[in-house]
Design an enzyme around this catalytic site. Structure first.
Site, PDB file in Angstrom:
ATOM      1  N   GLN A   1       0.861  -1.183   0.000  1.00 37.74           N
ATOM      2  CA  GLN A   1       0.000   0.000   0.000  1.00 37.74           C
ATOM      3  C   GLN A   1       0.895   1.230   0.000  1.00 37.74           C
ATOM      4  O   GLN A   1       1.868   1.278   0.736  1.00 37.74           O
ATOM      5  CB  GLN A   1      -0.838  -0.043   1.283  1.00 37.74           C
ATOM      6  CG  GLN A   1      -1.176   1.281   1.910  1.00 37.74           C
ATOM      7  CD  GLN A   1      -2.246   2.013   1.126  1.00 37.74           C
ATOM      8  OE1 GLN A   1      -3.153   1.385   0.575  1.00 37.74           O
ATOM      9  NE2 GLN A   1      -2.141   3.331   1.044  1.00 37.74           N
TER      10      GLN A   1
ATOM     11  N   ARG B   1       1.102   5.807  -0.646  1.00 35.91           N
ATOM     12  CA  ARG B   1       0.634   7.128  -1.079  1.00 35.91           C
ATOM     13  C   ARG B   1       1.855   8.023  -1.247  1.00 35.91           C
ATOM     14  O   ARG B   1       1.779   9.230  -1.133  1.00 35.91           O
ATOM     15  CB  ARG B   1      -0.363   7.712  -0.086  1.00 35.91           C
ATOM     16  CG  ARG B   1       0.162   7.723   1.337  1.00 35.91           C
ATOM     17  CD  ARG B   1      -0.861   8.284   2.312  1.00 35.91           C
ATOM     18  NE  ARG B   1      -0.620   7.778   3.642  1.00 35.91           N
ATOM     19  CZ  ARG B   1      -0.513   8.552   4.727  1.00 35.91           C
ATOM     20  NH1 ARG B   1      -0.617   9.852   4.629  1.00 35.91           N
ATOM     21  NH2 ARG B   1      -0.326   8.016   5.909  1.00 35.91           N
ATOM     22  N   ASN B   2       3.006   7.382  -1.460  1.00 40.33           N
ATOM     23  CA  ASN B   2       4.258   8.111  -1.590  1.00 40.33           C
ATOM     24  C   ASN B   2       5.016   7.685  -2.827  1.00 40.33           C
ATOM     25  O   ASN B   2       4.775   6.606  -3.377  1.00 40.33           O
ATOM     26  CB  ASN B   2       5.136   7.847  -0.367  1.00 40.33           C
ATOM     27  CG  ASN B   2       4.823   8.810   0.751  1.00 40.33           C
ATOM     28  OD1 ASN B   2       4.811  10.019   0.560  1.00 40.33           O
ATOM     29  ND2 ASN B   2       4.533   8.264   1.910  1.00 40.33           N
TER      30      ASN B   2
ATOM     31  N   GLY C   1       3.688  -1.329   7.835  1.00 37.26           N
ATOM     32  CA  GLY C   1       4.890  -0.739   8.434  1.00 37.26           C
ATOM     33  C   GLY C   1       4.566   0.197   9.570  1.00 37.26           C
ATOM     34  O   GLY C   1       3.457   0.218  10.100  1.00 37.26           O
ATOM     35  N   ARG C   2       5.552   0.975   9.904  1.00 34.91           N
ATOM     36  CA  ARG C   2       5.457   1.938  10.983  1.00 34.91           C
ATOM     37  C   ARG C   2       4.395   2.989  10.667  1.00 34.91           C
ATOM     38  O   ARG C   2       4.355   3.535   9.578  1.00 34.91           O
ATOM     39  CB  ARG C   2       6.837   2.597  11.060  1.00 34.91           C
ATOM     40  CG  ARG C   2       7.192   3.181  12.349  1.00 34.91           C
ATOM     41  CD  ARG C   2       8.620   3.713  12.222  1.00 34.91           C
ATOM     42  NE  ARG C   2       8.952   4.501  13.385  1.00 34.91           N
ATOM     43  CZ  ARG C   2       9.343   3.956  14.535  1.00 34.91           C
ATOM     44  NH1 ARG C   2       9.482   2.655  14.642  1.00 34.91           N
ATOM     45  NH2 ARG C   2       9.621   4.732  15.570  1.00 34.91           N
ATOM     46  N   ASP C   3       3.522   3.241  11.613  1.00 37.14           N
ATOM     47  CA  ASP C   3       2.494   4.276  11.496  1.00 37.14           C
ATOM     48  C   ASP C   3       1.700   4.168  10.187  1.00 37.14           C
ATOM     49  O   ASP C   3       1.446   5.173   9.521  1.00 37.14           O
ATOM     50  CB  ASP C   3       3.124   5.670  11.632  1.00 37.14           C
ATOM     51  CG  ASP C   3       2.082   6.742  11.964  1.00 37.14           C
ATOM     52  OD1 ASP C   3       1.021   6.389  12.491  1.00 37.14           O
ATOM     53  OD2 ASP C   3       2.335   7.930  11.673  1.00 37.14           O
ATOM     54  N   HIS C   4       1.316   2.957   9.826  1.00 44.54           N
ATOM     55  CA  HIS C   4       0.571   2.712   8.585  1.00 44.54           C
ATOM     56  C   HIS C   4      -0.703   3.568   8.560  1.00 44.54           C
ATOM     57  O   HIS C   4      -1.511   3.516   9.475  1.00 44.54           O
ATOM     58  CB  HIS C   4       0.217   1.219   8.479  1.00 44.54           C
ATOM     59  CG  HIS C   4      -0.423   0.854   7.186  1.00 44.54           C
ATOM     60  ND1 HIS C   4       0.246   0.205   6.176  1.00 44.54           N
ATOM     61  CD2 HIS C   4      -1.671   1.058   6.715  1.00 44.54           C
ATOM     62  CE1 HIS C   4      -0.566   0.020   5.160  1.00 44.54           C
ATOM     63  NE2 HIS C   4      -1.742   0.530   5.452  1.00 44.54           N
ATOM     64  N   ALA C   5      -0.872   4.329   7.460  1.00 42.41           N
ATOM     65  CA  ALA C   5      -2.072   5.169   7.261  1.00 42.41           C
ATOM     66  C   ALA C   5      -2.306   6.150   8.412  1.00 42.41           C
ATOM     67  O   ALA C   5      -3.431   6.593   8.633  1.00 42.41           O
ATOM     68  CB  ALA C   5      -3.318   4.316   7.030  1.00 42.41           C
TER      69      ALA C   5
END
Ligand SMILES: [Zn+2]
Length: 381
Positions: free
Chosen positions: A190, A192-193, A284-288
Site C-alpha cells: 500500500q 501514497r508516496n 509498516g510503521r504508522d501505517h495510514a
C-alpha cells in the site's frame, strides 16, 4: 487463490445490455449528484473491492462496526461505507435513486433505497479514528458530512476506468492475472508516496518470500503536501522498469480516499487487498497514520484483534535509514552504527529537496525516480 473477504467477490456492475435499460430508467428517477469520493465508493462496491458489501451501510451494519469492528454478519470491518445526505425528506424507502458523478455524462449508478436513517457522526468518528478532533483530516471530513444516511444496494451503469485506466485493474482482473502467472502468494504494498530506497529494499526483501508483489498506490482525495497521483505512478513506473523483474511485480491503482485512520485503516487496506487476490500485505510503521494520533506500532498491533482475517500482515518494525558503514538500507534492528553514519529517509527532507529542484542522494532515491518526478507537471497536492 485466497477467498474474497466474506467468501464472495461482489459484482454489482450491470452487463452492457442491461446498462441501456438502466439508463432509460434513470432518466425518470430522482437524481442525486455525487462527488468523486462517493463515486469511487460506488465503483468499488460494484467491482468487489468492498466485498462482501453490495451497497451502502444502514444502521445495523454501522452499529456493528462501531461496537464490534465487524459487519452485522460478523465479517471483520473497520471503516463504514456510507452515503450521507443533508435532507432525508426527498428519499423514500423502497424507491430507486439515479446517481450522477460530477465529472461524467450520463448516470453512474442506481441506488435502491432500503433504509433512510440518522447517524451519530461523532460516535462513528470516535470509533473509526479514535478522535473527533477537527485537526484530524479524516475525522474532520466525517464530521462535515450530512446527518442522514441512505442505505441499500447499488447497480453500476457507468463502468469507466479513467483516470489512469491502464493501471486500474479490478479485483477479478488481478485475481485472473495472478492465477495466469502461477502466483500462489502475493504481497500487497500500500502506498501514497513516491518510492525511496527504503521502500525498494523492503519490497525486494518481501519478494524473496512471496511469488509476486502488487504495488498499489491509493488514488483519490489526499491532504495538501502529499504527492500527486501522477507523481506516484511516474515514479513507480521508473523504479519498476529499471530495478525490478517485470514478471514478479504488478503496478495497479486503488481508487479510494485516504482516511488517515491508522490501525483501522490498516485492517481496511488489508481487507481490500484480499479481494484483489493478495495473500499478504506489508504493514509498516504508522501505517495510514497522520500527525501523532497513533503509536508507531499500533497498526501492526491491531491485526491481533482479527486472527481470522485471512490475509497475512508482513509486519515491518523499526525505523529505516541508509547506513554508510553497512552500505545498505538498515534499521535499529539490523545496524549497530552511530547516527552520524545514517542518512534518514525523512519524508520532509525528500519533499523539500524535490521542491527546490534538487536530486536527493542516490542512497535515498534512484536517479531514474527523481528524473521521472521532474517530468510531471505537478508533483504535490
Ligand atoms: Zn550500519
Amino acid at each position: 487463490m485466497i477467498e474474497p473477504h466474506g467468501g464472495k467477490l461482489v459484482n454489482q456492475a450491470l452487463s452492457p445490455e442491461a446498462r441501456d435499460t438502466a439508463r432509460s430508467e434513470a432518466a425518470k428517477l430522482p437524481r442525486l449528484a455525487v462527488d468523486s469520493s462517493r463515486a469511487a465508493d460506488i465503483r468499488n462496491i460494484a467491482r468487489g473491492v468492498y466485498s462482501p458489501c453490495e451497497g451502502f451501510f444502514g444502521a445495523e451494519d454501522l452499529e456493528a462496526v462501531i461496537t464490534t469492528s465487524r459487519l452485522a454478519s460478523g465479517v471483520p470491518w473497520t471503516i463504514p461505507i456510507i452515503y450521507d445526505v443533508p435532507d432525508p425528506s426527498r428519499y423514500e424507502v423502497g424507491s430507486t435513486v439515479a446517481i450522477y458523478a460530477e465529472d461524467r455524462p450520463g448516470p453512474l449508478a442506481l441506488l435502491h433505497v432500503q433504509q433512510v436513517c440518522r447517524w451519530d457522526k461523532r460516535r462513528t468518528a470516535q470509533a473509526v479514528f479514535a478522535t473527533t478532533d477537527s485537526a484530524h483530516p479524516g475525522a474532520a471530513r466525517m464530521m462535515a458530512r450530512g446527518d442522514h444516511l441512505l442505505a441499500g444496494p447499488i447497480e453500476l451503469i457507468d463502468d469507466e476506468r479513467a483516470p489512469f485506466a491502464q493501471f486500474n485493474l479490478f479485483p477479478a482482473e488481478t485475481r485472473a492475472l495472478f492465477a495466469q502467472r502461477g502466483w500462489e502468494t502475493v504481497c500487497a504494498f500500500q502506498t501514497r508516496n513516491v518510492p525511496h530506497a527504503g521502500h525498494e529494499d523492503l519490497q525486494k526483501t518481501v519478494l524473496g518470500l512471496v511469488d509476486g508483489l502488487l504495488i498499489q498506490p491509493v488514488i483519490g482525495a489526499k491532504k495538501p503536501g502529499d504527492f500527486t497521483d501522477e507523481a506516484i505512478l511516474a515514479a513507480y513506473q521508473a523504479l519498476i522498469e529499471n530495478y525490478f523483474p517485470a514478471d514478479r511485480v504488478v503496478l495497479s491503482i486503488l481508487p479510494t480516499d485516504m482516511h488517515y485512520a491508522g490501525p483501522n485503516e490498516a485492517i481496511h487496506h488489508a481487507r481490500m487487498r484480499k479481494n484483489y487476490g493478495c495473500t499478504h500485505i506489508i504493514i509498516g510503521r504508522d501505517h495510514a497514520g497522520v500527525g501523532n494520533y497513533y503509536g508507531p506500532e499500533e497498526a501492526i498491533a491491531r491485526f491481533a484483534d482479527f486472527p481470522s482475517l485471512g490475509i497475512e500482515p508482513i509486519m515491518i518494525r523499526g525505523d529505516f535509514w541508509f547506513c554508510r558503514r553497512c552500505n545498505r538500507v538498515a534499521s535499529e534492528r539490523t545496524c549497530p552504527h552511530l547516527a552520524g553514519e545514517h542518512i534518514a529517509f525523512s519524508g520532509t527532507t525528500i519533499r523539500q529537496m524535490i521542491q527546490e529542484g534538487q536530486a536527493p542522494p542516490g542512497e535515498i532515491m534512484r536517479p531514474e525516480v527523481y528524473e521521472a518526478l521532474s517530468s510531471v507537471p505537478r508533483i504535490f497536492v
